[in-house]
Design an enzyme around this catalytic site. Structure first.
Site, PDB file in Angstrom:
ATOM      1  N   PRO A 125      55.383  26.158   3.624  1.00 26.28           N
ATOM      2  CG  PRO A 125      53.405  27.088   2.758  1.00 26.28           C
ATOM      3  CD  PRO A 125      54.271  27.045   3.996  1.00 26.28           C
ATOM      4  CD1 TRP A 126      56.259  24.091  -2.365  1.00 27.55           C
ATOM      5  CD2 TRP A 126      55.223  25.775  -3.411  1.00 27.55           C
ATOM      6  NE1 TRP A 126      55.145  23.570  -2.989  1.00 27.55           N
ATOM      7  CE2 TRP A 126      54.492  24.589  -3.647  1.00 27.55           C
ATOM      8  CE3 TRP A 126      54.755  26.960  -3.978  1.00 27.55           C
ATOM      9  CZ2 TRP A 126      53.324  24.557  -4.406  1.00 27.55           C
ATOM     10  CZ3 TRP A 126      53.588  26.938  -4.735  1.00 27.55           C
ATOM     11  CH2 TRP A 126      52.893  25.744  -4.943  1.00 27.55           C
ATOM     12  CE  LYS A 148      60.363  20.410   6.032  1.00 23.70           C
ATOM     13  NZ  LYS A 148      60.730  20.900   4.692  1.00 23.70           N
ATOM     14  N   PRO A 149      61.727  25.193   6.180  1.00 22.16           N
ATOM     15  CG  PRO A 149      63.398  26.310   4.962  1.00 22.16           C
ATOM     16  CD  PRO A 149      63.151  25.565   6.246  1.00 22.16           C
ATOM     17  CD  GLU A 190      61.134  19.298   0.842  1.00 18.54           C
ATOM     18  OE1 GLU A 190      60.319  20.245   1.002  1.00 18.54           O
ATOM     19  OE2 GLU A 190      60.798  18.111   0.956  1.00 18.54           O
ATOM     20  CB  SER A 243      48.935  20.035   1.218  1.00 19.28           C
ATOM     21  OG  SER A 243      49.801  19.059   1.757  1.00 19.28           O
ATOM     22  CB  ALA A 271      47.463  15.373   1.931  1.00 15.15           C
ATOM     23  CD  GLU A 311      46.953  29.254   9.861  1.00 16.42           C
ATOM     24  OE1 GLU A 311      46.082  29.388   8.986  1.00 16.42           O
ATOM     25  OE2 GLU A 311      46.910  29.817  10.966  1.00 16.42           O
ATOM     26  CB  CYS A 366      46.191  28.986   1.189  1.00 17.19           C
ATOM     27  SG  CYS A 366      46.858  30.314   2.186  1.00 17.19           S
ATOM     28  CD  GLU A 371      45.062  24.250  -1.822  1.00 15.92           C
ATOM     29  OE1 GLU A 371      45.625  23.234  -1.389  1.00 15.92           O
ATOM     30  OE2 GLU A 371      45.086  25.342  -1.243  1.00 15.92           O
TER      31      GLU A 371
HETATM   32  P1  NAD Z   1      53.065  20.572   1.380  1.00 10.42           P
HETATM   33  O1  NAD Z   1      52.040  20.188   2.378  1.00 10.42           O
HETATM   34  O2  NAD Z   1      53.439  19.612   0.340  1.00 10.42           O
HETATM   35  O3  NAD Z   1      54.430  20.944   2.115  1.00 10.42           O
HETATM   36  C1  NAD Z   1      54.450  21.915   3.137  1.00 10.42           C
HETATM   37  C2  NAD Z   1      55.670  21.655   4.007  1.00 10.42           C
HETATM   38  O4  NAD Z   1      55.522  20.400   4.645  1.00 10.42           O
HETATM   39  C3  NAD Z   1      56.996  21.604   3.259  1.00 10.42           C
HETATM   40  O5  NAD Z   1      57.979  22.241   4.033  1.00 10.42           O
HETATM   41  C4  NAD Z   1      57.270  20.113   3.172  1.00 10.42           C
HETATM   42  O6  NAD Z   1      58.649  19.794   3.107  1.00 10.42           O
HETATM   43  C5  NAD Z   1      56.696  19.637   4.485  1.00 10.42           C
HETATM   44  N1  NAD Z   1      56.346  18.221   4.530  1.00 10.42           N
HETATM   45  C6  NAD Z   1      55.990  17.414   3.496  1.00 10.42           C
HETATM   46  N2  NAD Z   1      55.744  16.169   3.963  1.00 10.42           N
HETATM   47  C7  NAD Z   1      55.941  16.198   5.291  1.00 10.42           C
HETATM   48  C8  NAD Z   1      55.832  15.225   6.318  1.00 10.42           C
HETATM   49  N3  NAD Z   1      55.472  13.965   6.053  1.00 10.42           N
HETATM   50  N4  NAD Z   1      56.096  15.602   7.593  1.00 10.42           N
HETATM   51  C9  NAD Z   1      56.450  16.864   7.883  1.00 10.42           C
HETATM   52  N5  NAD Z   1      56.573  17.840   6.945  1.00 10.42           N
HETATM   53  C10 NAD Z   1      56.309  17.501   5.666  1.00 10.42           C
HETATM   54  O7  NAD Z   1      52.556  21.966   0.785  1.00 10.42           O
HETATM   55  P2  NAD Z   1      53.220  22.834  -0.372  1.00 10.42           P
HETATM   56  O8  NAD Z   1      52.964  22.116  -1.642  1.00 10.42           O
HETATM   57  O9  NAD Z   1      54.607  23.204   0.005  1.00 10.42           O
HETATM   58  O10 NAD Z   1      52.341  24.192  -0.281  1.00 10.42           O
HETATM   59  C11 NAD Z   1      51.090  24.317  -0.837  1.00 10.42           C
HETATM   60  C12 NAD Z   1      50.009  24.049   0.207  1.00 10.42           C
HETATM   61  O11 NAD Z   1      50.142  24.941   1.311  1.00 10.42           O
HETATM   62  C13 NAD Z   1      48.629  24.311  -0.339  1.00 10.42           C
HETATM   63  O12 NAD Z   1      47.771  23.273   0.064  1.00 10.42           O
HETATM   64  C14 NAD Z   1      48.218  25.618   0.329  1.00 10.42           C
HETATM   65  O13 NAD Z   1      46.852  25.839   0.440  1.00 10.42           O
HETATM   66  C15 NAD Z   1      48.880  25.507   1.633  1.00 10.42           C
HETATM   67  N6  NAD Z   1      49.026  26.840   2.256  1.00 10.42           N
HETATM   68  C16 NAD Z   1      48.170  27.175   3.280  1.00 10.42           C
HETATM   69  C17 NAD Z   1      48.257  28.426   3.876  1.00 10.42           C
HETATM   70  C18 NAD Z   1      47.333  28.825   5.013  1.00 10.42           C
HETATM   71  O14 NAD Z   1      47.588  29.836   5.634  1.00 10.42           O
HETATM   72  N7  NAD Z   1      46.287  28.068   5.305  1.00 10.42           N
HETATM   73  C19 NAD Z   1      49.219  29.336   3.435  1.00 10.42           C
HETATM   74  C20 NAD Z   1      50.063  28.959   2.393  1.00 10.42           C
HETATM   75  C21 NAD Z   1      49.958  27.693   1.813  1.00 10.42           C
END
Ligand code: NAD
Length: 505
Positions: A163-164, A188-189, A191, A242, A244, A263, A297, A393
């Site tokens: 995630p970002w 894959k970081p 975007e 996330s 979802a 995670e 998180c 969240e």
């Molecule tokens: P996100 O789930 O929207 O995106 C995370 C990553 O998944 C991004 O790289 C995104 O491009 C990718 N992604 C999106 N759709 C996808 C798909 N259909 N298939 C494969 N990859 C896909 O999350 P975010 O908004 O970038 O980050 C915030 C979330 O991350 C929060 O829910 C936070 O709690 C969670 N987080 C959890 C931890 C942990 O250790 N548990 C740590 C940091 C962040």
């Protein structure tokens, strides 16, 4: 604010060759779709890159597959040496990493300099050491007739999606245990924030880690992300993001029978018992709620305060919240930077706006006049336990405070969301602390603190926060597979256990 004045390099020049890192080389993505990197503190586009398409993912996986036999076949000592050099390269570039992370995320330079970057260097040094210390049961004659031992082998090509919110640390948490155990990886970081992941991969190559061991594809989640997770040559997926999206990743990974590590989101409770040190709890709640502008998180999001301390706690947090200096991440006096994007700021504002109909917004709840994605520290009281602001969240600088009466009630409320990533208990009573650490369902429970992490200890969730551990030897184990090798010691053709088939014959 003048971003370039603080810059240690020009981002457009630095990444002129593109924002994909495949087989040891920066290159341009082939999706045909450009994506901006926006400095959220100003709204300015500081760089634009072409997203990775499926072909880039295929090339990165092929590079990782090609590099796998050599890297997996290196001795633990050789991998460890390279990773120690990697830690040295990162430490030498600390200012560049801190700058780039602050630029793309809007994090105060104080945070990236004192937390993100040194944490990553320490993690790299930890896994350099851990690479030489894989564990298994002692070899032995457990059956009497055989010698058994365990081999710990790499899983293969690993794909990771991050995630970002902590792009550099998340890249480190995924890449380091994977390569320490002899795997190769395609990361894959998110975007919005590809820069420090690319720099991290470049630093690995510079340290002598062979090309193809660490690859980065900066692409869209639906396109590059799903293609990477479903790729037949990828053996494992580790995902942070996330809940979802984690569910979607799990579906794809399950369909191709991959090892999976998730995670996910969190909604950490912060439980203050009536014997707690009030000053410590108030300061801990403010720091724990506002670190990284609440986009953490494990951030403290729900404070449950036992009734005798409730009013003083709310007043103390409100007082500190109103003194927080929101602004330019490159100003040494800034406490709180912007959210990562205007979209994220609007999402947070949406949660708070809806909460106004059923709760009280004591401080904040608004954005300062600025082109940046800022939002003031927001304290909410009077929300019901089952309300959206308590259950979902928010991922912003928002703390909800609720009262409780009995210890039973406080602990029950702490467990009353689908998540289970982290929690804290504030008390001077060792028995209360012990009970909280036993009964709170979370992957980490702090006592009289909230947020600190260390390389030696695992980070990971319970329940809807996912499964699998980052950091620590536990994480290293997840990137290995255990093979049992069993040698016959009898050298007889007709073994005693054959009786189960042949009877007495
Ligand atoms: P996100 O789930 O929207 O995106 C995370 C990553 O998944 C991004 O790289 C995104 O491009 C990718 N992604 C999106 N759709 C996808 C798909 N259909 N298939 C494969 N990859 C896909 O999350 P975010 O908004 O970038 O980050 C915030 C979330 O991350 C929060 O829910 C936070 O709690 C969670 N987080 C959890 C931890 C942990 O250790 N548990 C740590 C940091 C962040």
């Amino acid at each position: 604010m003048d971003l370039s004045a603080n810059g240690v390099f020009d981002v457009r020049e630095r990444f002129a060759a593109g924002a994909q890192y495949i087989d040891g080389t920066l290159c341009v993505g082939t999706s045909g779709r450009p994506h901006p990197v926006v400095a959220p503190a100003t709204g300015e586009t500081v760089y634009s890159y072409d997203l990775a398409g499926p072909g880039d993912v295929d090339a990165a996986v092929a590079a990782a597959a090609w590099a796998l036999p050599g890297w997996a076949g290196a001795t633990p000592g050789e991998r460890s040496d390279a990773m120690h050099r990697f830690a040295g390269v990162l430490a030498g570039r600390a200012a560049e990493f801190a700058y780039a992370e602050s630029l793309q995320c809007g994090k105060p330079l104080r945070l990236t300099t004192e937390f993100d970057v040194p944490g990553t260097v320490d993690n790299t040094a930890f896994f350099a050491g851990a690479a030489r210390h894989l564990e298994g049961r002692a070899a032995g004659e457990y059956s009497g007739d055989h010698t058994s031992y365990v081999r710990r082998e790499p899983v293969g090509v690993v794909s990771s999606i991050t995630p970002w919110n902590y792009p550099l640390q998340m890249a480190a948490w995924k890449v380091l245990p994977a390569i320490a155990a002899g795997n190769t990886i395609v990361l894959k970081p998110a975007e919005l924030t590809p820069l420090t992941s690319l720099m991290f991969a470049e630093a690995a190559t510079e340290a002598g880690i062979p090309a193809g061991v660490v690859n980065v594809v900066a692409g869209a989640g639906k396109e590059a992300g799903e293609h990477l997770v479903g790729h037949p040559d990828v053996a494992m997926t580790s995902f942070t993001g996330s809940t979802a999206v984690g569910r979607r990743v799990a579906e794809i990974a399950t369909g191709t029978v991959k090892r999976l590590h998730l995670e996910l989101g969190g909604k950490a409770p912060f439980v203050v018992f009536d014997d707690a040190d009030l000053e410590a709890a108030v300061h801990g709640a403010v720091a724990g709620a506002l670190i990284n502008t609440g986009q953490d998180c494990t951030a403290a999001t729900r404070a449950y305060v036992q009734r005798p301390l409730y009013d003083a706690f709310v007043a103390g947090v409100a007082d500190l919240f109103s003194g927080i200096r929101v602004g330019d991440p490159f100003d040494a006096d800034t406490d709180l930077g912007p959210l990562v994007s205007h979209a994220q700021r609007d999402r947070v504002a949406g949660f708070v706006g809806r909460a106004r109909s059923y709760a009280t917004v004591v401080t904040g709840g608004d954005a300062p006049a600025s082109p940046g994605a800022f939002y003031r520290p927001t304290l909410v009281t009077g929300a019901a336990q089952d309300s959206e602001i308590v259950q979902s969240e928010v991922f912003g600088p928002v703390l909800v405070v609720l009262p409780f009466d009995s210890d039973d009630e406080g602990l029950a409320l702490a467990n009353d969301t689908p998540y289970g990533l982290a929690a804290s208990a504030w008390t001077r009573d060792v028995f209360r602390a012990g009970r909280a650490t036993r009964e709170i369902k979370a992957g980490c429970v702090w006592v009289n603190d909230h947020i600190p992490i260390i390389s030696e200890m695992p980070h990971g969730g319970y329940r809807a926060s996912g499964y699998g551990k980052d950091m620590s030897a536990y994480s290293l184990e997840e990137y290995t597979q255990v093979k049992h090798v069993m040698y016959d010691n009898t050298a007889v053709a007709r073994k005693s256990w054959h009786r189960t088939v042949f009877g007495g014959r």
